[in-house]
Design a protein around this motif. Structure first.
Motif, PDB file in Angstrom:
ATOM      1  N   TRP A 102      -8.147 -99.317  11.500  1.00 35.45           N
ATOM      2  CA  TRP A 102      -9.110 -99.573  10.854  1.00 35.45           C
ATOM      3  C   TRP A 102      -9.516-101.146  10.910  1.00 35.45           C
ATOM      4  O   TRP A 102      -8.572-101.918  10.584  1.00 35.45           O
ATOM      5  CB  TRP A 102      -9.076 -98.922   9.555  1.00 35.45           C
ATOM      6  N   HIS A 103     -10.852-101.220  10.597  1.00 38.10           N
ATOM      7  CA  HIS A 103     -11.102-102.929  10.222  1.00 38.10           C
ATOM      8  C   HIS A 103     -11.113-103.132   8.955  1.00 38.10           C
ATOM      9  O   HIS A 103     -11.145-104.344   8.304  1.00 38.10           O
ATOM     10  CB  HIS A 103     -12.577-103.213  11.097  1.00 38.10           C
ATOM     11  N   SER A 104     -11.291-101.952   7.954  1.00 38.48           N
ATOM     12  CA  SER A 104     -11.304-102.368   6.592  1.00 38.48           C
ATOM     13  C   SER A 104     -10.735-100.923   5.922  1.00 38.48           C
ATOM     14  O   SER A 104     -10.611 -99.961   6.899  1.00 38.48           O
ATOM     15  CB  SER A 104     -12.689-102.226   5.932  1.00 38.48           C
ATOM     16  N   ALA A 105     -10.159-101.061   4.903  1.00 33.30           N
ATOM     17  CA  ALA A 105      -9.413-100.023   4.108  1.00 33.30           C
ATOM     18  C   ALA A 105     -10.309 -98.678   4.349  1.00 33.30           C
ATOM     19  O   ALA A 105     -11.507 -98.741   3.862  1.00 33.30           O
ATOM     20  CB  ALA A 105      -8.869-100.073   2.823  1.00 33.30           C
ATOM     21  N   PRO A 106      -9.742 -97.544   4.974  1.00 36.02           N
ATOM     22  CA  PRO A 106     -10.596 -96.347   4.929  1.00 36.02           C
ATOM     23  C   PRO A 106     -11.290 -95.786   3.713  1.00 36.02           C
ATOM     24  O   PRO A 106     -12.293 -95.100   3.572  1.00 36.02           O
ATOM     25  CB  PRO A 106      -9.671 -95.311   5.512  1.00 36.02           C
ATOM     26  N   PHE A 107     -10.424 -96.084   2.412  1.00 33.82           N
ATOM     27  CA  PHE A 107     -11.133 -95.423   1.302  1.00 33.82           C
ATOM     28  C   PHE A 107     -11.559 -96.727   0.337  1.00 33.82           C
ATOM     29  O   PHE A 107     -11.550 -96.575  -0.939  1.00 33.82           O
ATOM     30  CB  PHE A 107     -10.006 -94.706   0.568  1.00 33.82           C
ATOM     31  N   GLU A 108     -12.006 -97.853   0.943  1.00 31.19           N
ATOM     32  CA  GLU A 108     -12.549 -98.902   0.140  1.00 31.19           C
ATOM     33  C   GLU A 108     -13.675 -99.049   0.800  1.00 31.19           C
ATOM     34  O   GLU A 108     -13.857-100.268   1.613  1.00 31.19           O
ATOM     35  CB  GLU A 108     -11.680-100.122   0.099  1.00 31.19           C
ATOM     36  N   ASN A 438     -12.816 -96.298  11.195  1.00 29.14           N
ATOM     37  CA  ASN A 438     -13.960 -96.763  11.324  1.00 29.14           C
ATOM     38  C   ASN A 438     -15.137 -95.791  11.286  1.00 29.14           C
ATOM     39  O   ASN A 438     -16.331 -96.303  11.525  1.00 29.14           O
ATOM     40  CB  ASN A 438     -14.150 -97.856  12.312  1.00 29.14           C
ATOM     41  N   GLU A 439     -15.059 -94.902  10.793  1.00 26.13           N
ATOM     42  CA  GLU A 439     -16.012 -93.908  10.498  1.00 26.13           C
ATOM     43  C   GLU A 439     -17.344 -94.580   9.804  1.00 26.13           C
ATOM     44  O   GLU A 439     -16.930 -95.026   8.874  1.00 26.13           O
ATOM     45  CB  GLU A 439     -15.559 -92.593   9.571  1.00 26.13           C
ATOM     46  N   LYS A 440     -18.492 -94.411  10.159  1.00 24.11           N
ATOM     47  CA  LYS A 440     -19.538 -94.884   9.520  1.00 24.11           C
ATOM     48  C   LYS A 440     -20.976 -94.169   9.376  1.00 24.11           C
ATOM     49  O   LYS A 440     -20.875 -93.032  10.021  1.00 24.11           O
ATOM     50  CB  LYS A 440     -19.828 -96.316  10.102  1.00 24.11           C
ATOM     51  N   PHE A 441     -21.862 -94.420   8.675  1.00 21.78           N
ATOM     52  CA  PHE A 441     -23.076 -93.820   8.136  1.00 21.78           C
ATOM     53  C   PHE A 441     -24.099 -94.802   8.139  1.00 21.78           C
ATOM     54  O   PHE A 441     -24.004 -95.828   7.329  1.00 21.78           O
ATOM     55  CB  PHE A 441     -22.842 -92.764   7.280  1.00 21.78           C
ATOM     56  N   GLU A 442     -24.941 -94.671   8.919  1.00 19.83           N
ATOM     57  CA  GLU A 442     -26.232 -95.724   8.983  1.00 19.83           C
ATOM     58  C   GLU A 442     -27.038 -95.743   7.698  1.00 19.83           C
ATOM     59  O   GLU A 442     -27.324 -94.358   7.325  1.00 19.83           O
ATOM     60  CB  GLU A 442     -27.134 -95.403  10.145  1.00 19.83           C
TER      61      GLU A 442
END
Lengths: 463, 463
Positions: A102-108, A438-442
């Motif tokens: 992860w490039h950032s904390a998954p729950f932040e 790094n799950e994301k949503f546009e």
């Protein structure tokens, strides 16, 4: 009514930043259903959703199950002959590991800039908190502007989708009357691309089998017994090596019984999508398509059944060589089914396939671990028609009707236990990293998805 | 000379109890070559043998190797044209586990009563301390009665046979001149039964290969990719499922090149042995013979090559179901070879077999882990003839010429590095529990084996 819908869409536009912040609040709750240490977080995520629903005119409550609680909420809508919708979604998320990727904390959750605009990055960003947020925002805007949705609405959010929904069937069966509706609306699928909405009308089912082959009563020395003793690994490869013929057709007896050919209209629509199979496979390092010869790429993925070995093992698998003839060998086989195939008949076909090829002296066990039929949602229903018109209005182009190669078990459960068809309209994208780091949503998907749901509510109500 | 031989045999009879006690002394030394904690025991076992040889007229010494030391000893014999024999054996033993299955401590030898008489029970009882003791006792008796053996004798005992003889080839190559002889004599094989001596004239060789099949660059979801992505487990079973045809013939290109048909005389001799294949297989829980159709049981075990998969693995192998299409799949394949087959050609055939069946887009690696040719000892040699006459005199019936389905790598090393044929005359029995708990050696085998070796020494010398 156009005037009301315009106001509702304007409300959604005005609330875009606030909607994003609300989603990020929910994403901060690590509601990982698979991990007992996060049970309290699952409860908090359920309470969060209950409270949100209560602020927009719903009667909402947590409901116990054998596992994590469900959230059930009701809004009477305008009464009269307005249709009754069941919105289904889930508040639980996958585990976040492997964390180092992860490039950032998954729950932040953070907002990041991507090639298609800004996006929110967190576990659950799209699956399914982001997608649920779209219709929560649409219901919120209808509540704010019009005092409530134009349809009667029931909401069901479960907390165990990511662990296979072990409590769902029992909950549906026990609350059949309360959960009755005209149609289920689910946002847990993808768009065709960021500019093209999609409605998923086909889902493949599955028969999952384990095959255990037994030969001698113990492992043997291949020098002393080779040439006289049955080798179960040779036998297993001989049996399973015949699963497909040279044209890729599955050889399980009766396998294609009930499999309908895709209609010309459907084939033409899929062909018009311009699916680039070479790029699809190139991304995963493959240069050649597999599957049945003479079938289109999307047809093979969405409308043709498969037989894939998911695992195989037996004998010595360590470093170097060991000259053993094993006593047993094993394989796992899953068949993806399409509508029309009977899972019980396919399971029986697998048993026959193995039995007919079993060499004398070997013993086989075939265990069926799972059966789910393929599902097809009628593409000509009033719900699909309403959704298509709403999506066309939002995106300026028609929604495409697509299939999914995978299964969404709740769709089968809703049909079997509540008699409900599902309308699968999702706004995820293929690159959303579902279940991955790094799950994301546009943000544009969140926003236009909410607008689309607002429009669909109007269209369902015939307004 | 008959008079001398009679005295030697009488000496062996008189020393029977003492010979048993000497073997038991050696067995008390836990010379487990695989376990570094037993390195000092290996040294002690080597010293024990060196000292024994020194007391019977040999110039004996420990010789360093990269691993455990070798024992090399020389006796000039009578000089003149007497033949020069190289006795090979090993002083190391297998580990004793699983210890709970032993009825007595593995390194505290005991005498037990069995259905065929008294036996010594200990690790190494037969393999190979018991079998070496037979020829040590024969040489001892020749020394006592006649002042020395009737042949020039070199002894080579290694201490690493049970771990694959990693230092042997280098030691043979470095001491080629010193180890020169006319023939090697090895006792590390079995009799046909307790009343019927056997000479092993055929040993199968081996090509051991690992096959690694690669498809996509990562594991895939079988719902999203099934029907489009190559499945390496399906592909591997399809390739390896064709290893044999329906008659059991191996389909590797060129596999049978150089394989000679068994002579009528050989076939008749094997048929006369009355081998009970049903009982042989029944003991390991099998009801049907595998291997090539239309071939005799002993022919399949001793004189026909095989292709057995020793291991296979890929994908998900845990409990339950996982719908993965793996990125790779693997197998281990060993071919037992018979004399006449070229291991390099068989290895090349395996590569071709895989390459010709590889589906487009897959990548295969074939790693050859081991190659050893099959060995045939000329059955008409003067050494075999001498041994047969000596064994017939001892047992009152002819020795049978048998094959072995396994390999004895030292036989190939002795031929390749020293140009020596081996005479394989062993006195073990099939039920001796070699490498297993409760390893034993019949005292009658020890005694008559020593008498047989004394007779063979005379026969080799033409006396």
């Amino acid at each position: 009514m156009t005037d009301t819908l315009d106001k509702i869409l304007a409300e959604i536009d005005a609330e875009a930043d606030a909607a994003r912040d609300r989603l990020m609040d929910w994403l901060r709750i690590p509601s990982i259903s698979a991990q007992p240490a996060h049970a309290a977080d699952c409860l908090r995520a359920a309470e969060w959703a209950r409270d949100r629903l209560a602020t927009i005119g719903f009667t909402a409550a947590l409901r116990p199950t054998a596992g994590h609680p469900a959230v059930v909420a009701h809004h009477p809508g305008p009464g009269g002959s307005a249709p009754h919708l069941l919105f289904y979604g889930h508040y639980d998320v996958q585990p976040a590991d492997p964390l180092p990727l992860w490039h950032s904390a998954p729950f932040e959750p953070v907002i990041a800039e991507g090639p298609q605009g800004r996006r929110v990055v967190a576990r659950g960003a799209v699956d399914d908190k982001g997608q649920v947020s779209m219709w929560l925002e649409a219901l919120r805007a209808w509540h704010t502007v019009a005092g409530g949705p134009p349809c009667r609405v029931t909401v069901l959010l479960e907390g165990e989708e990511e662990v296979g929904s072990p409590s769902l069937d029992a909950f549906l069966a026990a609350n059949k009357a309360e959960l009755a509706a005209d149609v289920a609306v689910i946002s847990d699928t993808n768009m065709w691309d960021i500019a093209t909405p999609a409605i998923t009308t086909r889902l493949r089912g599955m028969v999952y089998a384990q095959i255990d082959l037994h030969a001698a009563s113990r492992d043997l020395h291949s020098g002393l017994y080779g040439g006289a003793a049955l080798n179960p690994i040779n036998a297993l490869t001989r049996i399973l090596g015949g699963l497909q013929d040279s044209e890729g057709r599955v050889q399980i007896p009766g396998f294609y019984d009930g499999v309908a050919e895709v209609s010309d209209a459907q084939a033409a629509e899929w062909a018009s999508l311009g699916f680039d199979e070479a790029a699809f496979l190139g991304e995963i390092g493959l240069s050649h398509a597999a599957g049945e010869r003479g079938r289109g790429a999307l047809e093979r993925l969405w409308a043709r059944p498969t037989a894939d070995l998911n695992g195989i093992w037996g004998g010595y698998t360590g470093e170097g060589g060991k000259t053993v003839i094993a006593a047993e060998a094993h394989a796992k086989l899953s068949c993806r089914l399409v509508p029309g195939q009977d899972p019980a008949k396919v399971a029986e076909g697998i048993r026959r396939f193995v039995a007919e090829r079993l060499p004398p002296g070997a013993r086989a066990e075939v265990s069926i671990l799972n059966t789910t039929p393929g599902i097809e949602v009628p593409a000509e229903s009033r719900w699909v028609a309403a959704a298509r018109s709403a999506l066309a209005a939002e995106y300026g182009r028609p929604a495409v009707l697509v299939g999914s190669g995978g299964s969404i078990p709740v769709v089968e459960s809703l049909r079997r236990l509540l008699g409900l068809d599902s309308l699968l309209v999702g706004f995820g994208l293929n690159d959303d990293q579902v279940h991955s780091p790094n799950e994301k949503f546009e943000l544009t998907c969140l926003h236009r998805g909410a607008r689309s749901h607002a429009r669909m509510l109007a269209a369902f109500a015939g307004r």
